[in-house]
Design an enzyme around this catalytic site. Structure first.
Site, PDB file in Angstrom:
ATOM      1  N   TYR A   1     -10.777   1.471  10.515  1.00 20.92           N
ATOM      2  CA  TYR A   1      -9.372   1.088  10.287  1.00 20.92           C
ATOM      3  C   TYR A   1      -9.330  -0.342   9.746  1.00 20.92           C
ATOM      4  O   TYR A   1      -9.633  -1.299  10.456  1.00 20.92           O
ATOM      5  CB  TYR A   1      -8.626   1.216  11.613  1.00 20.92           C
TER       6      TYR A   1
ATOM      7  N   LYS B   1      -9.104   4.121   7.050  1.00 21.72           N
ATOM      8  CA  LYS B   1      -7.646   3.985   6.965  1.00 21.72           C
ATOM      9  C   LYS B   1      -7.414   2.609   6.383  1.00 21.72           C
ATOM     10  O   LYS B   1      -7.787   1.589   6.969  1.00 21.72           O
ATOM     11  CB  LYS B   1      -7.051   4.117   8.361  1.00 21.72           C
TER      12      LYS B   1
ATOM     13  N   THR C   1      -5.238  -0.290   5.122  1.00 22.76           N
ATOM     14  CA  THR C   1      -3.911  -0.926   5.218  1.00 22.76           C
ATOM     15  C   THR C   1      -3.959  -2.369   4.722  1.00 22.76           C
ATOM     16  O   THR C   1      -3.242  -3.236   5.217  1.00 22.76           O
ATOM     17  CB  THR C   1      -3.374  -0.822   6.672  1.00 22.76           C
TER      18      THR C   1
ATOM     19  N   ASP D   1       3.120   2.160   4.293  1.00 25.92           N
ATOM     20  CA  ASP D   1       4.098   3.178   3.876  1.00 25.92           C
ATOM     21  C   ASP D   1       4.877   2.726   2.637  1.00 25.92           C
ATOM     22  O   ASP D   1       5.279   3.550   1.814  1.00 25.92           O
ATOM     23  CB  ASP D   1       5.097   3.457   5.005  1.00 25.92           C
ATOM     24  N   GLU D   2       5.086   1.411   2.525  1.00 24.03           N
ATOM     25  CA  GLU D   2       5.852   0.893   1.390  1.00 24.03           C
ATOM     26  C   GLU D   2       5.050   0.969   0.092  1.00 24.03           C
ATOM     27  O   GLU D   2       5.590   0.721  -0.987  1.00 24.03           O
ATOM     28  CB  GLU D   2       6.331  -0.545   1.666  1.00 24.03           C
TER      29      GLU D   2
HETATM   30  C1  NAY Z   1      -0.948   2.790  13.285  1.00 25.60           C
HETATM   31  O1  NAY Z   1      -2.103   2.635  13.650  1.00 25.60           O
HETATM   32  O2  NAY Z   1      -0.043   2.989  14.063  1.00 25.60           O
HETATM   33  C2  NAY Z   1      -0.610   2.739  11.874  1.00 25.60           C
HETATM   34  O3  NAY Z   1      -1.049   3.532  11.093  1.00 25.60           O
HETATM   35  C3  NAY Z   1       0.320   1.711  11.480  1.00 25.60           C
HETATM   36  C4  NAY Z   1       0.722   1.746  10.060  1.00 25.60           C
HETATM   37  C5  NAY Z   1       1.725   0.674   9.866  1.00 25.60           C
HETATM   38  N1  NAY Z   1       1.058  -0.598   9.680  1.00 25.60           N
HETATM   39  C6  NAY Z   1       1.157  -1.590  10.552  1.00 25.60           C
HETATM   40  C7  NAY Z   1       0.400  -2.826  10.200  1.00 25.60           C
HETATM   41  O4  NAY Z   1       1.807  -1.506  11.556  1.00 25.60           O
HETATM   42  O5  NAY Z   1       3.094   2.278   8.834  1.00 25.60           O
HETATM   43  C8  NAY Z   1       2.588   0.977   8.686  1.00 25.60           C
HETATM   44  C9  NAY Z   1       3.721  -0.024   8.581  1.00 25.60           C
HETATM   45  O6  NAY Z   1       4.542   0.073   9.716  1.00 25.60           O
HETATM   46  C10 NAY Z   1       4.565   0.229   7.352  1.00 25.60           C
HETATM   47  O7  NAY Z   1       3.760   0.265   6.227  1.00 25.60           O
HETATM   48  C11 NAY Z   1       5.632  -0.845   7.190  1.00 25.60           C
HETATM   49  O8  NAY Z   1       5.046  -2.079   6.856  1.00 25.60           O
END
Ligand code: NAY
Length: 288
Positions: A135, A161, A163, A188-189
């Site tokens: 992750y 994953k 991010t 998500d954005e």
């Molecule tokens: C998790 O482990 O719960 C996730 O996958 C979280 C994913 C979210 N990222 C963070 C850093 O919290 O869904 C995203 C995020 O809320 C979204 O992109 C809005 O920024």
């Protein structure tokens, strides 16, 4: 991991008014999301408030989810913790209760060396037969391309994953590490961009509340209809950027309740919307 693609909510964990895990609400949410067509569930991640819970509570949440899912969709269990010892315990439990895959943030807080992070993933993947999705998230410290390459060499680490705030390395990972190394885009954005750059699926918090938009976006990208994908991303982003400054996990939970799946409350210090008046003003602001 290659069999797990599509749109996976990073599942919320419902707590009741006294902050106790609410099993009934959890079961209802699982059915609600599967009924809406999600392709899998990512359990006890950051959206699932993993680090607010004891190991026993995390295990219980996963047990309830796998029991309710009954094999209808794949379940990825986030078992990340700071100590390898604890993560292995959670990983073995996840395998025992029927999770399909593991995921873990790297150990954080003490600033572990890259060798220590590699040994963390090596020890965990050696402890079960489940595939691991590492992750990559700013909250726990981003890996960078060379580290992703090292992690991908560990037996059992089958994907990531992703991010990070940029997406160009998604393309590079596919090109240089291998097209079969699975990538889930985690912002998500930027779901459209992650998928367009080659991600196999998307995992995120907003897929708990507006999964249809992202299921349609995923289908549009796969069909090469980028105009449709962009239009859907714009709708999603209107919701996301409204929500982010307003206690996002709590707001997601309440918006699920408005749709028929009450996701309860968050554990403090996360904020909550406790009264109907607070919720009404949230709705009014959004409409405005
Ligand atoms: C998790 O482990 O719960 C996730 O996958 C979280 C994913 C979210 N990222 C963070 C850093 O919290 O869904 C995203 C995020 O809320 C979204 O992109 C809005 O920024």
């Amino acid at each position: 991991l290659s069999k797990i693609t599509g749109v996976l909510p990073a599942l919320v964990t419902p707590f009741d008014e006294n902050e106790n895990f609410d099993e009934g609400r959890m079961r209802a949410i699982v059915d609600f999301l599967i009924g809406r067509g999600v392709d899998g569930l990512y359990v006890t991640g950051s959206t699932g408030e993993a680090f607010m819970m004891s190991p026993e509570e995390r295990k219980r949440v996963l047990e309830v989810v796998t029991d309710e899912v009954k094999g209808r969709v794949p379940v990825i269990a986030h078992i990340g913790a700071i100590s390898t010892h604890l993560s292995i315990d959670l990983a073995r439990h996840a395998e025992k209760v029927g999770a399909d895959a593991l995921s873990s943030v790297p150990p954080f807080y003490w600033g572990f060396s890259q060798d220590q992070v590699v040994s963390y993933y090596t020890d965990i993947t050696a402890s079960t037969g489940l595939p691991m999705c590492a992750y990559n998230v700013p909250l726990a410290g981003l890996f960078g391309f060379d580290m992703i390459k090292r992690l991908a060499e560990i037996p059992g680490v089958e994907g990531i994953k992703y991010t990070a705030p940029t997406h160009h390395d998604i393309m590079r990972v596919k090109a240089e590490i291998g097209s079969d190394f699975v990538i889930y885009s985690g912002a998500d954005e930027m779901a459209m961009s992650g998928l367009a750059f080659g991600a196999d699926g998307i995992i995120g918090s907003f897929y708990n509340t507006i999964p249809e938009i992202y299921l349609a976006l995923y289908a549009a990208v796969k069909a090469g209809d980028m105009a449709e994908a962009k239009a859907l991303q714009e709708v999603g982003n209107a919701v996301i950027f409204f929500t982010l400054p307003r206690n996002p996990i709590a707001a997601i939970k309440r918006s699920m309740a408005w749709q028929g799946a009450d996701a309860g409350y968050c554990r403090k210090p996360f904020g909550n919307f406790y009264s109907a008046a607070e919720e009404e003003s949230l709705k009014a602001e959004f409409r405005a």
